[in-house]
Design a protein around this motif. Structure first.
Motif, mmCIF file in Angstrom:
data_model
loop_
_atom_site.group_PDB
_atom_site.id
_atom_site.type_symbol
_atom_site.label_atom_id
_atom_site.label_comp_id
_atom_site.label_asym_id
_atom_site.label_seq_id
_atom_site.Cartn_x
_atom_site.Cartn_y
_atom_site.Cartn_z
ATOM 1 N N UNK A 102 0.830 -1.203 0.000
ATOM 2 C CA UNK A 102 0.000 0.000 0.000
ATOM 3 C C UNK A 102 0.865 1.253 0.000
ATOM 4 N N UNK A 103 1.930 1.259 0.814
ATOM 5 C CA UNK A 103 2.816 2.418 0.873
ATOM 6 C C UNK A 103 3.507 2.657 -0.466
ATOM 7 N N UNK A 108 3.871 5.898 -5.406
ATOM 8 C CA UNK A 108 3.831 5.980 -6.861
ATOM 9 C C UNK A 108 2.755 6.947 -7.343
ATOM 10 N N UNK A 109 1.582 6.879 -6.718
ATOM 11 C CA UNK A 109 0.476 7.722 -7.156
ATOM 12 C C UNK A 109 0.612 9.173 -6.752
ATOM 13 N N UNK A 110 1.301 9.439 -5.647
ATOM 14 C CA UNK A 110 1.382 10.799 -5.122
ATOM 15 C C UNK A 110 2.185 11.734 -6.013
ATOM 16 N N UNK A 123 5.151 2.857 -22.417
ATOM 17 C CA UNK A 123 5.905 1.647 -22.084
ATOM 18 C C UNK A 123 4.966 0.461 -21.897
ATOM 19 N N UNK A 124 3.848 0.693 -21.202
ATOM 20 C CA UNK A 124 2.866 -0.372 -20.987
ATOM 21 C C UNK A 124 2.223 -0.796 -22.302
ATOM 22 N N UNK A 125 1.929 0.181 -23.165
ATOM 23 C CA UNK A 125 1.295 -0.135 -24.449
ATOM 24 C C UNK A 125 2.228 -0.941 -25.346
ATOM 25 N N UNK A 126 3.533 -0.707 -25.200
ATOM 26 C CA UNK A 126 4.509 -1.456 -25.977
ATOM 27 C C UNK A 126 4.817 -2.816 -25.356
ATOM 28 N N UNK A 127 4.131 -3.120 -24.243
ATOM 29 C CA UNK A 127 4.244 -4.409 -23.555
ATOM 30 C C UNK A 127 5.681 -4.708 -23.131
ATOM 31 N N UNK A 128 6.366 -3.671 -22.667
ATOM 32 C CA UNK A 128 7.709 -3.854 -22.135
ATOM 33 C C UNK A 128 7.638 -4.134 -20.640
ATOM 34 N N UNK A 129 8.562 -4.935 -20.165
ATOM 35 C CA UNK A 129 8.596 -5.281 -18.746
ATOM 36 C C UNK A 129 9.099 -4.094 -17.926
ATOM 37 N N UNK A 130 8.399 -3.764 -16.841
ATOM 38 C CA UNK A 130 8.842 -2.689 -15.952
ATOM 39 C C UNK A 130 8.457 -3.031 -14.523
ATOM 40 N N UNK A 131 9.115 -2.377 -13.584
ATOM 41 C CA UNK A 131 8.886 -2.638 -12.160
ATOM 42 C C UNK A 131 8.519 -1.353 -11.433
ATOM 43 N N UNK A 132 8.134 -1.516 -10.160
ATOM 44 C CA UNK A 132 7.817 -0.354 -9.332
ATOM 45 C C UNK A 132 9.050 0.509 -9.106
#
Length: 235
Positions: A102-103, A108-110, A123-132
């Motif tokens: 949650x933290x 990330x959202x703040x 990046x998400x649309x190109x379906x590339x791997x990413x992390x937090x």
């Protein structure tokens, strides 16, 4: 969501991904620092606003409201409406980080911005791997750059008595135009029909809505209608 390369994994990967948008942060933040000083704020107040609100468009709007002696409730409500799009962006990003704490998600959202969301969504649309961690690097680089550029603008703000004369008030608009072109080119390469339908829907609805509601609310509703149109169109 894996790609042929290792993707975007580390904090430094996020820093590097943010570099193409750094000039946008620097230019707009510098312009805001100057506008803030000329709205009769001091350097501390200008930089504190950037650290707490961290929203370019809403900060420019707030400076304008301060110059017109608007009421405090009016300023709060206006800034809320202008920043309401961040709720939509956070909701869009959250499914990709549902396994994080949650933290971590709050963090990330703040500090998610239009620029970092544009990089993330592409990046998400190109379906590339990413992390937090990559997302943290992307967000924090923008946050620090915005603060530094705002401080620099505030330091020289007293030397420019009329920032509008030099077009500094147009900086935020120019930045959004750049982001739109960057995102639209990618969507156009994927689905020409869908991209055109979304743009036409947003443009027409925005034009009609601004006749009956405030511009901030019109932008939010038009964006939602564009999302609906994009979801309904299939190639």
């Amino acid at each position: 969501m894996e790609s042929a390369d290792k993707g975007y994994v580390t904090f430094m990967d996020g820093v590097r991904s943010c570099l193409p948008t750094v000039l946008g942060y620097l230019g707009t933040g510098f312009a805001f620092g100057i506008v803030g000083i000329n709205a009769h704020l001091n350097i501390f107040e200008v930089t504190l606003m950037s650290l707490i609100i961290y929203g370019g468009s809403s900060q420019f709007v707030l400076c304008g409201l301060l110059l017109t002696n608007a009421s405090i409730p009016g300023m709060i409500f206006t800034v809320f409406l202008v920043n309401l799009r961040h709720l939509l962006m956070s909701m869009t990003a959250s499914p990709y980080f549902r396994n994080e704490s949650l933290l971590q998600n709050i963090s990330l959202g703040s500090i998610l911005t239009d620029e970092s969301f544009a990089v993330f969504s592409t990046t998400a649309a190109q379906e590339k791997h990413f992390t937090a961690q990559w997302m943290q690097g992307l967000n924090w680089t923008g946050y620090v750059t915005w603060f530094v550029s705002t401080l620099l603008g505030a330091l020289v703000g007293n030397l420019i008595p009329d920032p509008n004369k030099f077009g500094f008030d147009f900086a935020i608009t120019a930045m959004f135009v750049g982001l739109f072109i960057f995102q639209f080119q990618w969507e156009l390469s994927k689905s020409t029909r869908k991209a055109i339908v979304v743009v036409i829907t947003v443009a027409i609805s925005l034009y009609l809505l601004m006749i009956v509601v405030s511009s901030a609310l019109a932008v939010i509703i038009a964006a939602l209608l564009g999302c609906v149109a994009g979801g309904l169109v299939h190639d």
